[in-house]
Structures are given as C-alpha cells and as structure tokens.
Write a protein that holds these residues in place. Structure first.
Motif: not given
Length: 71
Positions: A8, A10, A15, A47-49, A56-57, A59-61
C-alpha cells in the motif's frame, strides 16, 4: 483461494483511473522497498489516501507498474 498481498502506497491527492498512467518519483527507502517487492511479484500496488491524523481511508485503488526506470 489464495490471499493476494498488495503493498500500500499512501499518497495525498492522487487517484488512479482506468487506462491511465500515473508517473511517480519514488525516493524514500521504504517505498523503494515496496516497489522492489511489487516488481518481483505481480507488479501491483495499492494507492490510498491518508487521513489528516495519519490513518488511512478504508478503501483505495490498485495500480499495475507497467514501466520502470532508475535515475
């Protein structure tokens, strides 16, 4: 069914959209290690915000490394 392990990354304000490229300059040792792992396996990275409190959020992509060059 096997468990998929995806490193992951961050990163704020990013996006990954389908069929697009996201050029990244990776220079921190922990993220270089993450990219090395990804390149040696399936070339996928998450990729996560990050949140403001460094969490961390939820969910991500997922992105796939399609091109790599060392500078």
């Amino acid at each position: 069914m096997s468990n998929l392990v995806i490193p992951i990354f961050p990163i704020s304000g990013v996006i990954v959209f389908p069929e697009t490229n996201l050029p990244l300059n990776i220079f921190e040792p922990k993220y270089i290690e993450m990219i090395d792992y990804s390149l040696s396996t399936d070339k996928l990275i998450g990729i996560i915000q990050p949140l403001k409190n460094k969490d961390l959020y939820g969910y991500g992509c997922i992105g796939k490394i399609t091109n790599f060059s060392e500078t």
